[in-house]
Scaffold this motif. Sequence first.
Motif, PDB file in Angstrom:
ATOM      1  N   CYS A  40       0.824  -1.217   0.000  1.00 51.54           N
ATOM      2  CA  CYS A  40       0.000   0.000   0.000  1.00 51.54           C
ATOM      3  C   CYS A  40       0.856   1.263   0.000  1.00 51.54           C
ATOM      4  N   PHE A  41       2.007   1.209   0.619  1.00 54.11           N
ATOM      5  CA  PHE A  41       2.890   2.379   0.625  1.00 54.11           C
ATOM      6  C   PHE A  41       3.614   2.540  -0.708  1.00 54.11           C
ATOM      7  N   LEU A  42       3.843   1.460  -1.414  1.00 52.95           N
ATOM      8  CA  LEU A  42       4.686   1.511  -2.604  1.00 52.95           C
ATOM      9  C   LEU A  42       3.886   1.501  -3.898  1.00 52.95           C
ATOM     10  N   ALA A  43       2.783   0.809  -3.942  1.00 54.07           N
ATOM     11  CA  ALA A  43       2.057   0.622  -5.193  1.00 54.07           C
ATOM     12  C   ALA A  43       0.947   1.660  -5.343  1.00 54.07           C
ATOM     13  N   LYS A  44       0.372   1.680  -6.547  1.00 53.05           N
ATOM     14  CA  LYS A  44      -0.752   2.552  -6.836  1.00 53.05           C
ATOM     15  C   LYS A  44      -2.036   1.974  -6.250  1.00 53.05           C
ATOM     16  N   PRO A  45      -3.070   2.811  -6.068  1.00 56.87           N
ATOM     17  CA  PRO A  45      -4.306   2.309  -5.450  1.00 56.87           C
ATOM     18  C   PRO A  45      -4.931   1.126  -6.162  1.00 56.87           C
ATOM     19  N   ASN A  46      -4.949   1.151  -7.487  1.00 57.49           N
ATOM     20  CA  ASN A  46      -5.560   0.020  -8.197  1.00 57.49           C
ATOM     21  C   ASN A  46      -4.795  -1.270  -7.959  1.00 57.49           C
ATOM     22  N   THR A  47      -3.471  -1.162  -7.905  1.00 58.33           N
ATOM     23  CA  THR A  47      -2.665  -2.347  -7.622  1.00 58.33           C
ATOM     24  C   THR A  47      -2.931  -2.844  -6.207  1.00 58.33           C
ATOM     25  N   GLN A  48      -3.068  -1.931  -5.267  1.00 55.70           N
ATOM     26  CA  GLN A  48      -3.368  -2.320  -3.889  1.00 55.70           C
ATOM     27  C   GLN A  48      -4.688  -3.095  -3.819  1.00 55.70           C
ATOM     28  N   ILE A  49      -5.697  -2.618  -4.527  1.00 62.31           N
ATOM     29  CA  ILE A  49      -7.008  -3.277  -4.480  1.00 62.31           C
ATOM     30  C   ILE A  49      -6.929  -4.652  -5.149  1.00 62.31           C
ATOM     31  N   THR A  50      -6.172  -4.742  -6.219  1.00 62.02           N
ATOM     32  CA  THR A  50      -6.026  -6.036  -6.890  1.00 62.02           C
ATOM     33  C   THR A  50      -5.386  -7.061  -5.970  1.00 62.02           C
ATOM     34  N   ILE A  51      -4.321  -6.663  -5.294  1.00 54.61           N
ATOM     35  CA  ILE A  51      -3.655  -7.581  -4.367  1.00 54.61           C
ATOM     36  C   ILE A  51      -4.567  -7.907  -3.192  1.00 54.61           C
ATOM     37  N   ALA A  52      -5.308  -6.927  -2.711  1.00 55.09           N
ATOM     38  CA  ALA A  52      -6.253  -7.179  -1.618  1.00 55.09           C
ATOM     39  C   ALA A  52      -7.315  -8.190  -2.032  1.00 55.09           C
ATOM     40  N   ALA A  53      -7.756  -8.126  -3.292  1.00 54.43           N
ATOM     41  CA  ALA A  53      -8.758  -9.086  -3.763  1.00 54.43           C
ATOM     42  C   ALA A  53      -8.192 -10.500  -3.768  1.00 54.43           C
ATOM     43  N   ILE A  54      -6.957 -10.635  -4.222  1.00 54.87           N
ATOM     44  CA  ILE A  54      -6.344 -11.960  -4.241  1.00 54.87           C
ATOM     45  C   ILE A  54      -6.164 -12.491  -2.822  1.00 54.87           C
ATOM     46  N   MET A  55      -5.660 -11.639  -1.929  1.00 49.62           N
ATOM     47  CA  MET A  55      -5.461 -12.067  -0.546  1.00 49.62           C
ATOM     48  C   MET A  55      -6.788 -12.375   0.141  1.00 49.62           C
ATOM     49  N   SER A  56      -7.856 -11.652  -0.217  1.00 45.59           N
ATOM     50  CA  SER A  56      -9.166 -11.904   0.384  1.00 45.59           C
ATOM     51  C   SER A  56      -9.660 -13.296   0.041  1.00 45.59           C
ATOM     52  N   VAL A  57      -9.424 -13.719  -1.204  1.00 44.97           N
ATOM     53  CA  VAL A  57      -9.838 -15.058  -1.609  1.00 44.97           C
ATOM     54  C   VAL A  57      -9.068 -16.104  -0.816  1.00 44.97           C
ATOM     55  N   LEU A  58      -7.745 -15.904  -0.655  1.00 45.30           N
ATOM     56  CA  LEU A  58      -6.938 -16.863   0.104  1.00 45.30           C
ATOM     57  C   LEU A  58      -7.368 -16.905   1.569  1.00 45.30           C
ATOM     58  N   TYR A  59      -7.589 -15.732   2.131  1.00 42.86           N
ATOM     59  CA  TYR A  59      -8.058 -15.681   3.516  1.00 42.86           C
ATOM     60  C   TYR A  59      -9.422 -16.369   3.666  1.00 42.86           C
ATOM     61  N   ALA A  60     -10.286 -16.230   2.663  1.00 40.32           N
ATOM     62  CA  ALA A  60     -11.618 -16.844   2.742  1.00 40.32           C
ATOM     63  C   ALA A  60     -11.500 -18.362   2.834  1.00 40.32           C
ATOM     64  N   PHE A  61     -10.606 -18.943   2.034  1.00 39.91           N
ATOM     65  CA  PHE A  61     -10.397 -20.387   2.128  1.00 39.91           C
ATOM     66  C   PHE A  61      -9.888 -20.777   3.513  1.00 39.91           C
ATOM     67  N   LEU A  62      -8.983 -19.965   4.052  1.00 35.03           N
ATOM     68  CA  LEU A  62      -8.434 -20.264   5.373  1.00 35.03           C
ATOM     69  C   LEU A  62      -9.510 -20.161   6.447  1.00 35.03           C
ATOM     70  N   MET A  63     -10.370 -19.133   6.383  1.00 33.98           N
ATOM     71  CA  MET A  63     -11.427 -18.972   7.377  1.00 33.98           C
ATOM     72  C   MET A  63     -12.439 -20.102   7.281  1.00 33.98           C
ATOM     73  N   LEU A  64     -12.733 -20.538   6.053  1.00 29.12           N
ATOM     74  CA  LEU A  64     -13.664 -21.644   5.899  1.00 29.12           C
ATOM     75  C   LEU A  64     -13.075 -22.919   6.506  1.00 29.12           C
ATOM     76  N   ALA A  65     -11.790 -23.152   6.253  1.00 27.68           N
ATOM     77  CA  ALA A  65     -11.144 -24.310   6.858  1.00 27.68           C
ATOM     78  C   ALA A  65     -11.113 -24.193   8.374  1.00 27.68           C
ATOM     79  N   SER A  66     -10.872 -22.983   8.888  1.00 29.26           N
ATOM     80  CA  SER A  66     -10.847 -22.765  10.329  1.00 29.26           C
ATOM     81  C   SER A  66     -12.218 -23.028  10.946  1.00 29.26           C
ATOM     82  N   PHE A  67     -13.282 -22.613  10.238  1.00 33.42           N
ATOM     83  CA  PHE A  67     -14.636 -22.822  10.733  1.00 33.42           C
ATOM     84  C   PHE A  67     -14.915 -24.313  10.951  1.00 33.42           C
TER      85      PHE A  67
END
Length: 1439
Positions: free
Chosen positions: A913-940
Motif C-alpha cells: 500500500c505504501f509503494l504501489a498505486k491504489p488500483n494495484t493495492q485493491i487487486t492484491i487485496a482481492a487476491i489475498m481476500s480469496v486466500l483468507y476466505a479459504f483459510l477462514m472456511l477451513a478454520s470454521f
Amino acid sequence: MEELKFRGRKREGRHRDTWDPFQLNPIGAEKEEKRRCFELFQHLVAAFVGIMVLCSAVISKGSLLVLSTLSSPTSTRTSKERQYYMLMLVGCLVMPNLLVFLKSLWKCAFKNFVPPNMRTMGIVCGIECLVSLGTSILVLVVMPQFDVLTNLFISGGVCMLSSVLQIVFRLQRENWKIIFPICSLMLVLTGYFLLGADYYVRVTSFVSDQEKDCYWYIGIAVFASFLVSLNWWENPVQASNNMKEMLAELDTFRDFVFVISSLLRVVVIAAVYLIYHVLIQKNIVWSDFDFTPKANEDESTIARHKETLDIGLTVLFLQAFFSAACHWFGVVACKIHSVRMSFAFPVCFTGPTVLIIGMILFLTQSQYLAGANTTSIIDFCSSLVDLSTKNTNAVVMLELTKSICRTSLSSHYWTWPFSLLALEGICMWLGLITCTYYVWNFKVQRIERTTELFVRRLYESAFIDLSLLLNTKMKVVQTRNQESSVVDDVENCVIYLCATMWHETYDEMLKILTSMFRLDRYRGDPKEEHKDVFDFECHIFVDDAFMIDKETGKKFINEYVTDLIHVVIEVYRVFTNKEPDDVSIIETPYGGRLMFVMPEGNMLYFHLKDKQLIRNKKRWSQIMYLYYLLGWKGYIVKNPQKITRQNNPCRASLISLDGESFLLPQHDNDSKRKHISDDNTYIMALDGDTDFHPAALILLVDRLRKYCNVGAACGRIHPTGMGPMVWYQKFEYAVGHWLQKTAEHVFGSVLCSPGCFSLFRGSALMDDNVLKRYTTTATRASEYVQYDQGEDRWLCTLLLQQGWRVEYNAASDAYTNSPQEFKEFYNQRRRWGPSTLANTLDLLHSGNETVKRNSSISRLYIFYQIFTVSSSILGPASVSLMIAGAFQFVFKIEGTNSIIISVIPPIFYMLICFLAKPNTQITIAAIMSVLYAFLMLASFFAIIGDMATHGTFITPTGLFLVSMAAMYLVTAILHPQEFSMIIYGLMYFICIPSGYLLLTIYSLVNMHIVTWGTRETNKEKEQKKNQNVLCDRNCKLCCWDMKLQVTQETDNLMLQQLQQAVNPNIQVTQQVVHEQKPNTKEEKNNAPNEENNEEISPELLDRKRANKDLEYDTSSVDRFDSIPKKESAYSSIEDDNDDNHDDDDDNMLYDGSLYSGFTEEEREFVPQSDWVQPVKEEFLKKLTYANLKRNLQEQIRYTLRNKNQEDVCEELVMMLTDTVNGELKDKVGPEDVLSDSQLEELQYALNEAARRILKTNRMERLERRVKRAIEKTLIAPQVEKLTEDEHDFWKKLLERYLAPIVDDKAHKEEVTRELKSLRNKAVFLYFIINVLWIVATFFLQAIGNDVISIKIQKVWPNGTSSGEYLKVEPLSLMFLLSFAVLLVVQFLAMLYHRVYTLIHVVSYRSTEKDYIPRDEEDEEGVIIENQIANGLVITSDDL
C-alpha cells in the motif's frame, strides 16, 4: 390475473394512438393497500395485550388479597407465620417505590439533572407522604381486620377526591357530563354507608370473629382512602389549567422529586408498620423471623416453615411482578390505539373478574376441605377452625374460605344482610366507572410518550386497576367533541425531500422518482386535510448537470439530466397515464431549474448545478438546499412585505385565457409555512438511488413530532444489488442495524444518521454551530478527512455537540444501491473508515461538554463508545490472532510460529500500500481476500471438528462460536422480515480478514486520498482511451475484475499491421486519418487556452480566492457557454475516476473551479443559454396528437374523480376524444407537435363541446373545473426567470459559501503534504497499538500455558465435569469476555428496541391511510379575479 388484464386494457388504449405503447412499470408504482396479514396481526397484538392486562391485574389484586388474608389476626396461621406474611405485605408496597427510585436515579445520573424548586418539591413530597400514609394504613392496618370480600370492594373508595375535583373545577366541556362525577361521589358514599350497615348487622347477629372495634376500622378506612385519593391530584388540576406554572416547573425536575419522594414513601411505610405492630399491637417478635431449622424442631414444623417461606415469597413475587407487568401492558395498550378493548375494558372489569374467579374457586375447591359434606354453611364454617393443623396442602384456599365465612353468610339469625355487602361492591365499582368515564373516549396520537398518557410514573401496586384508571390523563375533556379526530392535537408540518444526484443510472433515478410520486399519491391534494397532517415538496439537486459541446462551445444538459427528464416523464405516465402538465424551465445563477406539478398537486423541482458556477459534491449541495429552504424560504414567510420585486407576475398556467387565475401549489406551500414553526419544518435527506414508501417517512416524522429534543432520525437501510460483495454488505448492514444502532439508540444517541435516508429538524440544523459551521471549507488535512469524506456523520456530530438527539427507527425501511465491485467497495470504505474514526474521536474529545449539553449522552455512554473505538482499533491485531488460531487448528502449527506466520501477510500488504498505486493495492487485496476466505472456511470446520474431538463445545472458543451463532439466529428470528439475511452470515464470516484487516490497512495508508471513489467518470478520457481499441476483455474472479485492452498508443504502423491481419480488405490509412481529425481540431481549440493559462499568475489566483471576487449578474447563467473547453480545467482530481490515481498520486485536492486560465474579458462575452430549448422540446411532446388524446382523457377523469360524477365523466371523455379526432385527425400526424393556432382552435372546440355536454346533464357547476382541465392539457412548458429577490439571494449565497474553489498549486502541494503526514501518524499509531497487542500474546504463548494461564474446568454438554482443565491465556480470555459482554449488552438493547418498534408499527397500522374514492365534491384551487386583465399587477403579497 385481474391485474394482468387491467394492464392489458391500458396498453390497448395506448396502442390505438401510437405504435410505441410500451412503458416501464417500476416496482411499487401500484397503489398501496392495507395488507390483511398486518390487520390480522394488529388485532392479535391488541387481543394479546388486553388479555395480559386483565390477567396481570387479576393476579396482582388476588395476590394482595391473599397476603392480607394470611396476615389477618383472625386467620388460622400461627403468630410467627402472620408476622412473616405481614412483612411480605410491606414488601408489596415498597417494591414499586424501589423501581421508581432506581429509574429516576438513573435518569438523574446519566440523563439530565435540573436543580429543583424547594417550595414545589416540598409541596409534592408532602402530598406523597400523605398518600403513602393512607396506603400503609389501608393495607397494613385496615385490610387485615376485614374479610376478603370487603377488602375487594373497599378499595373503590379511593376515587372520591377525583370526583370532587371534577365537580369543583367543572372539567366537562359538555355541561351534562357533570352528572358522572356527581354520581360517582354519591355511589362511593352510598357504598361506605352500606359497609357500615353490613358490619352493624354482623356484630348484632354475632357473626364469628366480628368485634365492636370494627367501626373504628371502618372510619380509618374512609380516612385512609381519602389520603390515597390525593395520589392523583395532578390529573384534574392539570386538565383544568390551574396551577399550570407549578406543574410545568415540576416537569423539569420530576425525576429528582421521584428520587426523594420514593425514599420518603418507603420511610412512611416502614414507620406505619413499626408504630402499629410494634408500639400499638406489640405483636412483633423479631426472633420469629428466623426460619432456619432448629435442633429441637420436628420434621413437620420444619416442613411447615418451609411451606410458609415458599408461599410468602411466591405471592410477593407474583404481586410485585404482575403489578409492574400490568402497568407496562396498560401503557402498551394505549400506545397501540387499543384503549377501549385492551385497556379500559380489562382494567374496569378486574374487580368483577377477581370476584367471579374467587367464587368459582370457593364453590369448586371447598368440597375438598374436611367438613364440606355438612348441609349448613354455619357448620361448614365452624369445621374450618380445626383444619389449621390437619390440612397443610391448601393453606391459601383454607384461609380464603375461612375469610368468606366471616361475612353474613355464617350468621346464626339471617343471611339476607349479605346482600348489603353485594350492593356495597356494586356501588363502589360503579363509582369508579363513572369517575373515570373519560377513559373510554381517550384519544391517542399515533406515537405518545408515557408522560402524555399518564400523570404519574409511579403506580400503586395495592390498587393496580384503580391506579391505571385514575392515572390516565384527562385530556379528552379538552377536545372539541367526542368525534374529534386524533389530529386535533397534532401540529401541521412541512417536509422538504432533498435528493442529491451524482452520475446515477436510469434505474436508480427511477427508484427515487417512483418513491416521490408514491408519496404524492399518499398525501393527496395539498389543499385537503390529511390524517398525518403534513405538506411536502420534492427537490432533486443534480451535480455536474451540464456539458460544453467542443464543436460549437455551447452549453447543454448532459446525458444524466437527459435520463432524468426521460425518467420523470415515464414515471408520470405510469402514475397518471399522461404527460406532465405544469412544467417550468428557469435559468438560475447556479445553472438551471425544472419545476413540475405532480399528479396530486405537490411540487417537484430539479436543480441543475453547473460546476463552472457552483461547487460540486454532496456537502455543498446540502448547504445549497439548507440555505435555500431554511434560510431563504424561512425569511420570505417571516417578512412577506419585503418581497416586492417580481420579474414574471404572470404565467400561462397561473392566469388562464378566460380571465381567471388560481394559486399554484408552490405559492400555497409557502403561504402555509407562515403558520409552521422551524421546529415543525423537516428536511428529508436522500440519495439519488433511494427507494422508500410513504410509511417509512411518516414513521420518522412521528419521532421528530413527538420528541422535541430529537434533531434527526434515520431508518433501516437495506443494500440492494447482486453478487458476493452485496451479500457481504447485506449481513453487515443487518448486524449493524440490529445490534449497533439499536444499542446507540437505547443507551444514548445514534452517532450517524446516513445521508441516504434521514429526517432532520429545521430548528436543529439552524441551531448555533451547526449549519454555519457545516459551511466551513476544509483547509487542513484533518478537516479534509472529517468534513468531506463523511459529511452525514459530521453533521450528526455537530447536532450531538449542540444537545440534539439522533434516533433510529427500525420499522422505517429504505433501499439503496450498494457497491457491487470489489474496487468500488474498498474505495467507499476508504472514505467511511477514517471519517467515522475522526468524528467519533472528535465527539469523545468534547465528551465533557457534550454530556453537559446533551441529556441523551451520559458518561457511561461515552465509556461505551470508548470501548467500541478501542475494539475497532484493535481489529487488525484481533483478526491476525484469529488467523493464527486458524493456522493452529488447520495445520497444527505451534502458537508462536502461527502468530509469526499470521502477521507476515498484513505487513506485506502494508508495504504494498505504501509503494504501489491504489488500483494495484485493491487487486492484491482481492487476491489475498480469496486466500483468507479459504483459510477462514477451513478454520470454521476445524473448530467444529475440535469440538467434536473434545466431545464438548463448552470451551472458550466453542462457547463463543456457539453463542454468537445462537445470538444472531435469535436476532434474525426477532426480525422476521429480514430473516433471510442470516443466510449471508457465512459469507460475512469468511470475509472478516478482508473487511477488518486488509480494508483497515488500505483505508489508513490511503487516507491522504480525498476523492470520492464511487460513481466517478471521465467521459472524455474514456472516449479518448477507447479509440482504436482492438481487444477489450474483462477477466472476473469472484469480486476481482481485471480489464485487458490493446490500443494504439505508440505508432500507427503497428495498428495498421494488426488491422491488416484481422481484415486485409479494409483501407486503414483513411481510417487512421479520419480518427486523427478530431485530435487536430482539439489541439486548435486548446491553443488559446494555453496562452490564457500563461497570463494568469498564481498570485492573481490567490488574490481572487481571498477576496472572493466572483461577481454574478443576470447573464451569469451562461457566462461560460462560448468559452472553448480547456483540458486542464476539467481535470479536477475529484472528477477523475480511480484510474487516474495511477497517473498522479500526489494531486489529491479538489479543484472544482473552471475560472483558472480565463480572463475577465473572455467571461463577459457570452451568448444566450442554449440548453433551454432542447429541454423545452422534450416536454413539448405532450402536445402531439397521440399524447394529447390520452392526456385529455386522464385529465378529465382525475378532475371528475368523485363517485357521483362517474357517468358524466365517461361521457365527457368519449365526446371530447371525438372532438379531438375531428379537429386533428387529417391535419397532423400522431407524432407532430401542435402549433399555437391549432391549440387555440382545439381549446375553443373542446370548451364548447364540454359546455354542451354539461348543460345536457345539468352539471353546469362543473364547467369551470372541466375548462381548467382542458387548459392544463393544452398548456405548453413555460420558460421563466427568477424573481429579482431570489436571484439576488442565489448571487450572494454563491459569493459567500458556494463559489467554486480555486486552489493554486502551492496550496495543493502543502495540503497533500499535510494529508500524508496525518496518514503516517495514524498508521504509526494503529501499527504500534496492534503490534503491542500481538507481541504481548506472542510472549504469553512463548512462556507457555503451564507458567501463565487460566485453568478452566472442562465440562461435558450434559453439565457434568470431565476432570480435565483447559488452559487459556489471560489476555485472550479478557478480550474474549469483553467482546462477549459488549455483544450481550447490544443484544439486550435490541430486545428493548424491538418491543417499542412493534408498538410503533402497530399504532401506525391502526391509523394508516385508506385509498378510497371520495364521495363529496371539492373545488380545486382558489379562484380569484384576474388582476392582469384589469391592468393591475399581482405581487407576492397578493399571492
